[in-house]
Design a protein around this motif. Structure first.
Motif, PDB file in Angstrom:
ATOM      1  N   VAL A  11       0.842  -1.198   0.000  1.00  0.00           N
ATOM      2  CA  VAL A  11       0.000   0.000   0.000  1.00  0.00           C
ATOM      3  C   VAL A  11       0.872   1.240   0.000  1.00  0.00           C
ATOM      4  CG1 VAL A  11      -1.787   1.296   1.207  1.00  0.00           C
ATOM      5  CG2 VAL A  11      -1.845  -1.195   1.232  1.00  0.00           C
ATOM      6  N   ALA A  12       1.854   1.257   0.892  1.00  0.00           N
ATOM      7  CA  ALA A  12       2.737   2.416   1.016  1.00  0.00           C
ATOM      8  C   ALA A  12       3.514   2.677  -0.271  1.00  0.00           C
ATOM      9  CB  ALA A  12       3.700   2.195   2.179  1.00  0.00           C
ATOM     10  N   GLU A  13       4.016   1.619  -0.868  1.00  0.00           N
ATOM     11  CA  GLU A  13       4.805   1.779  -2.095  1.00  0.00           C
ATOM     12  C   GLU A  13       3.940   2.185  -3.276  1.00  0.00           C
ATOM     13  OE1 GLU A  13       8.268   1.602  -2.518  1.00  0.00           O
ATOM     14  OE2 GLU A  13       8.114   1.740  -0.338  1.00  0.00           O
ATOM     15  N   LYS A  14       2.661   1.810  -3.237  1.00  0.00           N
ATOM     16  CA  LYS A  14       1.745   2.228  -4.313  1.00  0.00           C
ATOM     17  C   LYS A  14       1.492   3.733  -4.215  1.00  0.00           C
ATOM     18  CE  LYS A  14      -1.012   1.209  -7.780  1.00  0.00           C
ATOM     19  NZ  LYS A  14      -2.183   0.316  -7.720  1.00  0.00           N
ATOM     20  N   ILE A  15       1.474   4.249  -2.985  1.00  0.00           N
ATOM     21  CA  ILE A  15       1.288   5.686  -2.778  1.00  0.00           C
ATOM     22  C   ILE A  15       2.489   6.453  -3.326  1.00  0.00           C
ATOM     23  CG2 ILE A  15       1.109   7.509  -1.030  1.00  0.00           C
ATOM     24  CD1 ILE A  15      -0.419   5.478   0.710  1.00  0.00           C
ATOM     25  N   LEU A  16       3.686   5.984  -2.955  1.00  0.00           N
ATOM     26  CA  LEU A  16       4.927   6.629  -3.404  1.00  0.00           C
ATOM     27  C   LEU A  16       6.095   5.673  -3.206  1.00  0.00           C
ATOM     28  CD1 LEU A  16       6.270   9.306  -4.388  1.00  0.00           C
ATOM     29  CD2 LEU A  16       6.648   9.856  -1.971  1.00  0.00           C
ATOM     30  N   LYS A  17       6.874   5.487  -4.232  1.00  0.00           N
ATOM     31  CA  LYS A  17       8.012   4.581  -4.142  1.00  0.00           C
ATOM     32  C   LYS A  17       8.979   5.061  -3.066  1.00  0.00           C
ATOM     33  CE  LYS A  17      11.401   2.175  -6.978  1.00  0.00           C
ATOM     34  NZ  LYS A  17      11.990   2.010  -8.333  1.00  0.00           N
ATOM     35  N   GLY A  18       9.313   4.155  -2.138  1.00  0.00           N
ATOM     36  CA  GLY A  18      10.213   4.483  -1.038  1.00  0.00           C
ATOM     37  C   GLY A  18       9.503   4.985   0.204  1.00  0.00           C
ATOM     38  N   PHE A  19       8.189   5.191   0.106  1.00  0.00           N
ATOM     39  CA  PHE A  19       7.407   5.738   1.223  1.00  0.00           C
ATOM     40  C   PHE A  19       7.393   4.807   2.429  1.00  0.00           C
ATOM     41  CE2 PHE A  19       3.089   6.556   3.180  1.00  0.00           C
ATOM     42  CZ  PHE A  19       3.439   7.768   3.772  1.00  0.00           C
ATOM     43  N   SER A  20       7.472   3.485   2.209  1.00  0.00           N
ATOM     44  CA  SER A  20       7.406   2.525   3.320  1.00  0.00           C
ATOM     45  C   SER A  20       8.561   2.698   4.305  1.00  0.00           C
ATOM     46  CB  SER A  20       7.404   1.087   2.782  1.00  0.00           C
ATOM     47  OG  SER A  20       8.583   0.824   2.039  1.00  0.00           O
ATOM     48  N   SER A  21       9.704   3.195   3.832  1.00  0.00           N
ATOM     49  CA  SER A  21      10.875   3.373   4.711  1.00  0.00           C
ATOM     50  C   SER A  21      10.703   4.573   5.648  1.00  0.00           C
ATOM     51  CB  SER A  21      12.143   3.555   3.870  1.00  0.00           C
ATOM     52  OG  SER A  21      12.052   4.733   3.077  1.00  0.00           O
ATOM     53  N   LYS A  22       9.721   5.424   5.361  1.00  0.00           N
ATOM     54  CA  LYS A  22       9.495   6.624   6.179  1.00  0.00           C
ATOM     55  C   LYS A  22       8.380   6.442   7.203  1.00  0.00           C
ATOM     56  CE  LYS A  22      10.909   9.540   2.293  1.00  0.00           C
ATOM     57  NZ  LYS A  22      10.517  10.624   1.355  1.00  0.00           N
ATOM     58  N   ILE A  23       7.743   5.253   7.205  1.00  0.00           N
ATOM     59  CA  ILE A  23       6.596   5.028   8.087  1.00  0.00           C
ATOM     60  C   ILE A  23       7.043   4.684   9.516  1.00  0.00           C
ATOM     61  CG2 ILE A  23       4.611   3.520   8.514  1.00  0.00           C
ATOM     62  CD1 ILE A  23       4.360   3.283   5.452  1.00  0.00           C
ATOM     63  N   LYS A  24       6.453   5.397  10.479  1.00  0.00           N
ATOM     64  CA  LYS A  24       6.753   5.159  11.889  1.00  0.00           C
ATOM     65  C   LYS A  24       5.713   4.246  12.526  1.00  0.00           C
ATOM     66  CE  LYS A  24       5.974   8.578  14.729  1.00  0.00           C
ATOM     67  NZ  LYS A  24       6.110   9.867  15.468  1.00  0.00           N
ATOM     68  N   GLU A  25       4.437   4.431  12.118  1.00  0.00           N
ATOM     69  CA  GLU A  25       3.348   3.633  12.696  1.00  0.00           C
ATOM     70  C   GLU A  25       2.223   3.480  11.673  1.00  0.00           C
ATOM     71  OE1 GLU A  25       1.657   4.141  16.923  1.00  0.00           O
ATOM     72  OE2 GLU A  25       0.142   5.113  15.641  1.00  0.00           O
ATOM     73  N   THR A  26       1.591   2.310  11.696  1.00  0.00           N
ATOM     74  CA  THR A  26       0.461   2.028  10.795  1.00  0.00           C
ATOM     75  C   THR A  26      -0.716   1.513  11.606  1.00  0.00           C
ATOM     76  OG1 THR A  26       1.975   1.406   9.010  1.00  0.00           O
ATOM     77  CG2 THR A  26      -0.329   0.741   8.784  1.00  0.00           C
ATOM     78  N   ARG A  27      -1.880   2.109  11.386  1.00  0.00           N
ATOM     79  CA  ARG A  27      -3.118   1.643  12.017  1.00  0.00           C
ATOM     80  C   ARG A  27      -4.104   1.242  10.926  1.00  0.00           C
ATOM     81  NH1 ARG A  27      -3.834   2.811  17.464  1.00  0.00           N
ATOM     82  NH2 ARG A  27      -2.206   4.137  18.374  1.00  0.00           N
ATOM     83  N   ILE A  28      -4.901   0.219  11.204  1.00  0.00           N
ATOM     84  CA  ILE A  28      -5.885  -0.228  10.221  1.00  0.00           C
ATOM     85  C   ILE A  28      -7.265  -0.413  10.832  1.00  0.00           C
ATOM     86  CG2 ILE A  28      -4.199  -1.371   8.705  1.00  0.00           C
ATOM     87  CD1 ILE A  28      -5.203  -4.032   9.957  1.00  0.00           C
ATOM     88  N   TRP A  29      -8.272  -0.217   9.970  1.00  0.00           N
ATOM     89  CA  TRP A  29      -9.670  -0.475  10.312  1.00  0.00           C
ATOM     90  C   TRP A  29     -10.228  -1.355   9.193  1.00  0.00           C
ATOM     91  CZ3 TRP A  29      -7.020   3.873  11.120  1.00  0.00           C
ATOM     92  CH2 TRP A  29      -7.166   4.553  12.347  1.00  0.00           C
TER      93      TRP A  29
END
Length: 303
Positions: A257-275
Motif C-alpha cells: 500500500v505504502a509503495e503504491k502511494i509513493l516509491k520508497g514511502f514505506s521506509s518513512k513510516i513510523k506507525e500504521t493503524r488499520i480499520w
C-alpha cells in the motif's frame, strides 16, 4: 484524355485533379474507369488508369494498417482493463458510451468503429478502463489489445455468435464474460431459454439491453468482481477515509500500500493503524508485513 471521351469521364477526371485527399481520388478513378470508351484506341489509357487505381488503393490500405498498428501505442494500461469484443452491429459502441465517458460514433451501417476507443468507467469511485475494439470480422480488429486485457466482454446478440468470438479470442488469457445484448427485443420466455442454455454450458454471463439499460448496473458489478482486486482506503489522523481507494492484488501487504502511494514511502513510516476486515479491532497497530483485505482502511504516521 482520349479524344472521344464521354462527358461523365471528363467530369470524373476534373474531380480527380480537384480532390484534396486519396479517398476522393479513388472514387474519381472508379468513375473514370466505369465510363471509359470501349474502343481499342482507349486501351492504353484504360491500362494506365487501372494501374493508378491499384497503386492508390494499395497506398490507402497501407496507411490504414499503419494507423491501426500505431493506435494502441498511446493506450496506457490502467490497474483494471476490460475490452469489448463482438461482431459488427452488436452494440459495442452503445455499450462503451453507456458505461464510460467515451463518445464513439454510433451508426446503422456496419464497421463504424475502425480504431480502438478508450473510456473510463466509474464504479463506486473506482476507475475501470474499458476499450472497444473494431468488430471481429473487420480488418481493423486489434488482437494485441484483446490479448493483454484483464477481462474480455463478449458482446453478442445471438447464441450462435459465441463460438465465433471464442475462437478468435482463444489465446487471450483474460477472464471472459458473455454479455447478451438487445434483450428488449426478446420475450420473457426467450430470455429464460437463453439463460438456461448459458447456465448449462457454465458460462459467466449476463443479459442486458443498451436501449433500456436493463442489466447495466449488474454488469458493472460483475465486471469489477472479475478483476479479483482489493480496494484499500487511506486516511490521515483525525480525518475521514479517502474517497478513492487504492487498487491492489489479493495478499498485498501494508508495505505494498505504502509503495503504491509513493516509491520508497514505506521506509518513512513510523506507525500504521488499520480499520476493516483484516483488523482485530478498530485502529489496530500493525507492521509492514500485515496482509490487507478488501475494503480495509489504513492510516500512516511518518518519521
Amino acid at each position: 484524355m482520349t479524344v472521344n471521351a464521354h462527358p461523365e469521364y471528363i467530369n470524373a477526371e476534373k474531380d480527380f485533379y480537384k480532390a484534396d485527399n486519396d479517398e476522393d481520388r479513388l472514387i474519381a478513378l472508379e468513375k473514370m474507369i466505369s465510363v471509359l470508351p470501349g474502343h481499342k484506341g482507349a486501351e492504353k489509357l484504360r491500362a494506365q488508369i487501372k494501374l493508378r487505381y491499384k497503386r492508390l488503393k494499395e497506398k490507402i490500405a497501407k496507411e490504414k494498417k499503419s494507423k491501426k498498428g500505431g493506435s494502441k501505442a498511446g493506450i496506457k494500461k490502467e490497474d483494471m482493463q476490460a475490452v469489448i469484443v463482438g461482431k459488427t452491429k452488436s452494440g459495442k459502441s452503445s455499450l462503451i458510451s453507456l458505461l464510460t465517458n467515451a463518445k464513439p460514433e454510433i451508426a446503422e451501417y456496419e464497421f463504424t468503429t475502425k480504431f480502438p476507443i478508450v473510456g473510463m468507467m466509474d464504479y463506486n469511485s473506482i476507475g475501470i478502463q474499458l476499450i472497444e475494439v473494431p468488430a471481429i470480422e473487420s480488418e481493423y480488429y486489434d488482437r494485441g489489445i484483446v490479448n493483454s486485457a484483464d477481462t474480455i466482454l463478449f458482446l453478442v446478440t445471438d447464441l450462435a455468435q459465441i463460438p465465433e468470438v471464442e475462437k478468435i479470442t482463444e489465446r487471450a488469457p483474460g477472464k471472459k464474460i458473455i454479455v447478451f445484448n438487445k434483450i428488449d427485443l426478446l420475450s420473457e420466455n426467450e430470455k429464460r431459454k437463453i439463460s438456461a442454455t448459458l447456465q448449462s454450458k457454465k458460462h459467466n454471463f449476463i443479459l442486458i439491453s443498451t436501449k433500456t439499460k436493463e442489466g447495466i448496473e449488474e454488469l458493472k458489478e460483475k465486471l469489477f468482481k472479475s478483476f479479483g482486486r482489493m480496494r484499500i482506503y487511506t486516511k490521515e489522523p483525525g480525518k475521514e477515509k479517502s474517497r478513492k481507494p487504492i487498487i491492489l492484488f489479493p495478499e498485498s501487504t501494508v508495505k505494498h500500500v505504502a509503495e503504491k502511494i509513493l516509491k520508497g514511502f514505506s521506509s518513512k513510516i513510523k506507525e500504521t493503524r488499520i480499520w476493516g476486515p483484516s483488523s482485530k479491532y478498530p485502529g489496530q497497530v500493525v507492521g509492514l508485513a500485515h496482509k490487507m483485505k478488501d475494503l480495509d482502511v489504513v492510516e500512516f504516521k511518518t518519521r
